[in-house]
Design a protein around this motif. Structure first.
Motif, mmCIF file in Angstrom:
data_model
loop_
_atom_site.group_PDB
_atom_site.id
_atom_site.type_symbol
_atom_site.label_atom_id
_atom_site.label_comp_id
_atom_site.label_asym_id
_atom_site.label_seq_id
_atom_site.Cartn_x
_atom_site.Cartn_y
_atom_site.Cartn_z
ATOM 1 N N THR A 185 0.852 -1.188 0.000
ATOM 2 C CA THR A 185 0.000 0.000 0.000
ATOM 3 C C THR A 185 0.886 1.236 0.000
ATOM 4 N N VAL A 186 0.593 2.169 -0.869
ATOM 5 C CA VAL A 186 1.398 3.383 -0.977
ATOM 6 C C VAL A 186 1.473 4.074 0.382
ATOM 7 N N GLY A 187 2.677 4.478 0.788
ATOM 8 C CA GLY A 187 2.891 5.126 2.074
ATOM 9 C C GLY A 187 3.268 4.160 3.174
ATOM 10 N N TYR A 188 3.042 2.842 2.956
ATOM 11 C CA TYR A 188 3.358 1.841 3.968
ATOM 12 C C TYR A 188 4.120 0.686 3.317
ATOM 13 N N MET A 189 5.213 1.057 2.641
ATOM 14 C CA MET A 189 6.037 0.073 1.946
ATOM 15 C C MET A 189 7.508 0.351 2.236
ATOM 16 N N ALA A 190 8.312 -0.695 2.235
ATOM 17 C CA ALA A 190 9.754 -0.553 2.357
ATOM 18 C C ALA A 190 10.342 -0.201 0.998
ATOM 19 N N PRO A 191 11.526 0.432 0.960
ATOM 20 C CA PRO A 191 12.114 0.795 -0.327
ATOM 21 C C PRO A 191 12.241 -0.384 -1.286
ATOM 22 N N GLU A 192 12.593 -1.554 -0.773
ATOM 23 C CA GLU A 192 12.735 -2.702 -1.665
ATOM 24 C C GLU A 192 11.384 -3.136 -2.234
ATOM 25 N N GLN A 193 10.300 -2.902 -1.508
ATOM 26 C CA GLN A 193 8.967 -3.167 -2.058
ATOM 27 C C GLN A 193 8.642 -2.188 -3.176
ATOM 28 N N VAL A 194 8.968 -0.910 -2.955
ATOM 29 C CA VAL A 194 8.695 0.117 -3.961
ATOM 30 C C VAL A 194 9.399 -0.226 -5.270
ATOM 31 N N ARG A 195 10.628 -0.736 -5.158
ATOM 32 C CA ARG A 195 11.414 -1.066 -6.356
ATOM 33 C C ARG A 195 11.004 -2.397 -6.980
ATOM 34 N N GLY A 196 10.121 -3.160 -6.301
ATOM 35 C CA GLY A 196 9.717 -4.444 -6.837
ATOM 36 C C GLY A 196 10.755 -5.522 -6.667
ATOM 37 N N TRP A 197 11.679 -5.323 -5.722
ATOM 38 C CA TRP A 197 12.718 -6.320 -5.473
ATOM 39 C C TRP A 197 12.173 -7.432 -4.579
ATOM 40 N N GLU A 198 12.945 -8.523 -4.474
ATOM 41 C CA GLU A 198 12.615 -9.584 -3.531
ATOM 42 C C GLU A 198 12.705 -9.027 -2.106
ATOM 43 N N VAL A 199 11.743 -9.366 -1.263
ATOM 44 C CA VAL A 199 11.712 -8.829 0.095
ATOM 45 C C VAL A 199 11.781 -9.963 1.106
ATOM 46 N N ASP A 200 12.204 -9.608 2.326
ATOM 47 C CA ASP A 200 12.178 -10.555 3.435
ATOM 48 C C ASP A 200 11.520 -9.877 4.632
ATOM 49 N N SER A 201 11.691 -10.456 5.811
ATOM 50 C CA SER A 201 10.974 -9.958 6.992
ATOM 51 C C SER A 201 11.343 -8.526 7.347
ATOM 52 N N ARG A 202 12.509 -8.053 6.903
ATOM 53 C CA ARG A 202 12.914 -6.692 7.245
ATOM 54 C C ARG A 202 12.032 -5.635 6.577
ATOM 55 N N ALA A 203 11.307 -6.010 5.514
ATOM 56 C CA ALA A 203 10.361 -5.074 4.906
ATOM 57 C C ALA A 203 9.235 -4.751 5.890
ATOM 58 N N ASP A 204 8.753 -5.763 6.608
ATOM 59 C CA ASP A 204 7.728 -5.514 7.632
ATOM 60 C C ASP A 204 8.256 -4.593 8.729
ATOM 61 N N LEU A 205 9.544 -4.723 9.073
ATOM 62 C CA LEU A 205 10.107 -3.913 10.152
ATOM 63 C C LEU A 205 10.224 -2.444 9.744
ATOM 64 N N PHE A 206 10.498 -2.179 8.457
ATOM 65 C CA PHE A 206 10.496 -0.798 7.971
ATOM 66 C C PHE A 206 9.113 -0.182 8.183
ATOM 67 N N VAL A 207 8.064 -0.937 7.848
ATOM 68 C CA VAL A 207 6.711 -0.412 8.001
ATOM 69 C C VAL A 207 6.355 -0.266 9.485
ATOM 70 N N CYS A 208 6.915 -1.117 10.350
ATOM 71 C CA CYS A 208 6.729 -0.907 11.790
ATOM 72 C C CYS A 208 7.226 0.474 12.192
ATOM 73 N N GLY A 209 8.366 0.876 11.653
ATOM 74 C CA GLY A 209 8.885 2.209 11.931
ATOM 75 C C GLY A 209 7.942 3.293 11.436
ATOM 76 N N ILE A 210 7.381 3.101 10.227
ATOM 77 C CA ILE A 210 6.411 4.068 9.697
ATOM 78 C C ILE A 210 5.208 4.196 10.628
ATOM 79 N N LEU A 211 4.690 3.069 11.070
ATOM 80 C CA LEU A 211 3.493 3.070 11.914
ATOM 81 C C LEU A 211 3.761 3.697 13.276
ATOM 82 N N LEU A 212 4.908 3.351 13.886
ATOM 83 C CA LEU A 212 5.236 3.931 15.182
ATOM 84 C C LEU A 212 5.418 5.443 15.061
#
Length: 848
Positions: A185-212
């Motif tokens: 979802t736009v605004g709640y994505m990690a940079p690697e998601q935005v680029r369409g790259w392969e992602v792992d659990s650290r993408a969720d942690l980036f969004v945790c930072g956004i939410l906090l």
């Protein structure tokens, strides 16, 4: 759309709850149990039906495979006609999005929600699942303040964590995501998601930072006038932390936010477990007032801090008045173990069961104004409960069946006198309802522990064990402690109502024992590290610390008016005694405060043990020690260590996520980790005699505990038994073709690995456990740890003839129990773990 009153399967539609791209959600009634559920069905454009169905199934499989307080409980998923549906936990409250429409959250609330989110993600990441669509609309806050992670339709399974037995599909068999495809979802994505790259659990942690960030500051971390500008901000811009950091938030919190929001995943906080740990540490220090004090250094800072604290106190309706410290009174003065204690309905008498100076378990009575205790004229046994009308529930002949768990025959008897009336055998715990006519009982049946309230009506069960059940003052709920692993007192408090609706109150504690109600709050004693339990209270939010002393505490009871609290202070130690072959007496070989022996070499010269108490920081350190008394050598961290037949290696379960089996050298050499075998929740390891395979008691996803053979060459785990089998001692025969197993509460049996047939063990008593085989494979050594002294017998397999070999009899029996008895094949040497618990009972007044 489904209309109210219509049915889908066994569910009657009541009203719509919401809709989205995936479909609709309804409030529905399960017509079988009369329980309210949230019913989710597929909807939307027909052209996207295949993709929606795949995501719908992915969400169902995820919820089925991962059970955690931060995820809604899945009751059922099925198809009615052509309509797939998911029936899940009905949540009352609001989404995080709805909550943030009212502005930024108070710091303590934001930190608590972020901590719950991190714990939930740690559970999903441990199972190899990343969410990929975290956003305020997909996070739900219940009326009790619990966070629930919703909508796993875009979740992804990592191939390194899954196998063909996992409930969640592999990525290649579910809806695959090609590199270059943007998911989220736009605004709640990690940079690697935005680029369409392969992602792992650290993408969720980036969004945790956004939410906090958004919860704390009341605005988006990354935003723009269009979706393209917002995505570009995620890739290239930093949120305005520097400008806002001179506000009420500590440098530690700002540093954590920056760590979550690193653009490069390699620089980001690595795991959700670490994120939860750091959030918890910051919560303990305080996130708001510390920052305010830093703005005004020196005396002015403390004045500002005092003024702010006073303002908060007045805003909450409290006044700055003097509060007297709690008053305590010691009630017992002898050495031994106190099992249970209760206050009489008027609060003037204390009843307790204790085993003093190594003697039997007896029920006593004392009064706060007297140092003397008198023995009640009752059979030996345990005190389980005391009704408001003065009737006792006791466990006659109660004996330990595992570490911490005791069992006996339930009986009731008036406190005023009379003979006990036996009601039920094999009862672990009991309590009275407020009316004094209903009994709650906890029993261990077919390998599972079950709560019945009233007796005969099951409302909860566990594959581990359950302790300290207490009925609420109104009789509508039961609070208890659930321990997921048998023989381990780690666990968490739970509340369940009479219909079986269950709510976990806190995350798991390394040691938790003792529980009672105080009004609508549940008070309990638990340890954050090791076994030094403090007194905590929890209602609908975060638990609060009430009392901490430099010793473990166990809560036994709280008076009806809430003024008096009955606590035991305990001195606890687990140690090791060993008899080296040829020696004439045992040697104390304990190292720190919680030395748990795990294995003994065939020649009796070497011990392998774990240290997991206060001395080691509850770290599960593995030590090797010679039985001649030489200093112990630390090998590594790990659980269930076991020595190889040649003594050159140790197999153990690595501590961490995911758990793997590691092979450690006892001398020089490198440690190695075996490939992931798809096993989880390990309980015990044993070496086969050829040294090429391990016998492992563990679970696979969605299955019960069973036994597996795990080859050391990296091959797949081979199931050897159906679910339900356990092992104790050294169960493998010298030729490696037979093992001794136990199913549930049944007797030990010999299982042939050649044909899968099992046979009874002639001469083995129900209270005995097999220690190991004799060297010729024609007999077994068995020990009875329920007696003291503990007798060891040799059993002839052909005839069942019993021959007593020796007795284990520690010199000081006060508060002593024996476990983990190990014997050399020739029975000339042995080692055992002992646990000593010495209790002192205290009555506190004024605890709040």
């Amino acid at each position: 759309m489904l209309s109210p009153g219509s049915c889908l399967g066994p569910y009657e539609i009541q009203s719509p709850l919401g809709s989205g791209g995936m479909g609709q959600v309804y409030r529905a009634l399960d017509t079988r149990s009369r329980q309210g559920v949230a019913l989710k069905i597929i909807g939307g454009p027909q052209g996207q039906a295949g993709e929606r169905l795949a995501r719908f199934q992915q969400e169902a499989r995820t919820l089925a495979a991962i059970k955690h307080p931060a995820l809604p409980a899945l009751y059922e998923w099925d198809t009615e006609g052509a309509t797939p549906y998911i029936a899940m936990e009905l949540l009352e409250g609001e989404t995080l999005h709805e909550r943030m429409l009212r502005g930024a959250l108070p710091p303590d609330e934001a930190m608590d929600l972020a901590h719950q989110l991190a714990l939930g993600l740690a559970a999903t990441h441990e199972r190899g699942i990343i969410h990929r669509d975290l956003k305020p609309e997909n996070l739900f806050i219940t009326t009790e303040g619990r966070l629930k992670i919703l909508d796993f339709g875009l979740s992804k399974a990592l191939p390194t964590h899954l196998d063909e037995h996992t409930l969640i599909q592999r990525p290649e068999t579910s809806h695959p995501t090609q590199v270059g495809t943007v998911m989220g979802t736009v605004g709640y994505m990690a940079p690697e998601q935005v680029r369409g790259w392969e992602v792992d659990s650290r993408a969720d942690l980036f969004v945790c930072g956004i939410l906090l960030y958004e919860m704390l500051f009341g605005r988006r971390a990354f935003s723009g006038d269009s979706s393209v500008e917002t995505l570009n901000a995620i890739l290239k811009e930093e949120p305005p932390l520097r400008a806002t950091s001179p506000g009420p938030y500590s440098p530690e919190l700002i540093a954590l936010l920056k760590h979550c929001l690193e653009k490069n995943p390699a620089d980001r906080i690595p795991t959700a477990t670490q994120l939860a740990s750091r959030l918890e540490a910051i919560q303990r220090k305080g996130v708001a007032l510390r920052g305010l004090a830093r703005l005004l250094p020196g005396r002015a800072g403390w004045v500002a801090l005092a003024l702010a604290t006073g303002a908060l106190g007045l805003a909450a309706g409290h006044h700055w008045t003097h509060q007297d410290p709690p008053v305590l009174k010691r009630l017992t003065f002898r050495q031994g173990l106190i099992r249970n204690a209760r206050l009489s309905p008027d609060g003037q008498e204390v009843l307790y069961s204790a085993a003093w100076s190594g003697g039997p378990l007896v029920i006593y009575s004392t009064r706060p104004d007297s140092p003397e205790s008198r023995t009640l004229e009752l059979p030996e046994g345990d005190l389980l409960g005391l009704s408001r009308s003065g009737e006792l529930a006791i466990a006659m002949g109660s004996r330990p069946i595992q570490s911490w768990m005791w069992r006996g025959t339930l009986a009731v008897v008036p406190l005023a006198g009379g003979a006990p009336r036996a009601l039920m055998e094999r009862v672990i715990a009991a309590d009275w309802g407020p009316g004094g006519s209903e009994l709650l009982v906890v029993r261990n049946l077919e390998g599972r522990t079950r709560i019945e309230f009233p007796s005969g009506h099951p409302i909860a069960e566990s594959s581990g064990w359950i302790s300290h059940p207490r009925v609420s003052p109104r009789g509508d709920r039961v609070a208890y402690l659930e321990h997921p692993v048998s023989g381990d007192d780690a666990g968490y408090p739970v509340v369940v109502d009479r219909q079986g609706n269950r709510r976990v109150l806190t995350e798991s504690w390394p040691s938790i024992q003792g529980l009672a109600w105080k009004g609508d709050e549940v008070w309990f004693t638990a340890a954050e590290h090791g076994v030094a339990r403090g007194l905590y209270a929890v209602g609908s939010g975060t638990p609060r610390l009430i009392l901490k002393v430099p010793a473990p505490l166990t809560l036994h009871d709280i008076s009806l008016d809430g003024r008096r609290v009955l606590l035991a202070k305990e001195v606890m130690r687990t140690g090791i005694q060993s008899l080296r072959p040829g020696a004439d007496r045992e040697r104390e070989l304990s190292w720190l405060d919680w030395s748990l022996v795990q294995d003994l070499s065939a020649d009796g010269s070497t011990l392998i043990f774990n240290e997991q108490g206060e001395g080691s920081g509850a770290a599960y350190d593995i030590y090797l020690r010679r039985t001649d008394g030489s200093p112990a050598v630390r090998l590594a961290k790990g659980a269930y260590p076991i020595l190889s037949p040649d003594g050159r290696q140790v197999a153990a379960v690595a501590v961490g996520v995911p758990r793997r089996i590691q092979i450690l050298p006892t001398g020089t050499g490198d440690a190695r980790t075996l490939p992931d075998s798809g096993l989880e929740t390990f309980h015990r390891l044993r070496w086969f005699p050829d040294g090429k395979r391990l016998l492992v008691q563990a679970n696979r996803a969605g299955e019960g505990t069973r036994l597996f053979a795990v080859p050391l060459d990296g091959g797949p785990a081979e199931p050897l038994t159906p679910p339900g089998h356990q092992i104790f001692g050294q169960p493998i025969s010298p030729d490696g073709r037979h093992i001794v197993t136990r199913v549930g509460e049944q007797e030990d049996r010999i299982l042939s690995l050649d044909n899968g047939q099992s046979q009874a063990i002639l001469g083995l008593l129900p209270t005995e456990r097999v220690v190991r085989w004799t060297p010729d494979g024609k007999g077994l050594w068995a020990v009875d740890l329920h007696e003291m002294p503990c007798p060891v017998h040799r059993l002839d397999l052909a005839t069942g003839t019993r021959k007593k070999l020796l007795e284990i009899s520690p010199e000081d029996l006060a508060g002593m129990t024996v476990s983990n008895f190990l014997l050399t094949p020739d029975a000339r040497g042995y080692a055992y773990a002992y646990r000593r618990v010495l209790s002192e009972l205290y009555l506190y007044e004024g605890l709040r």
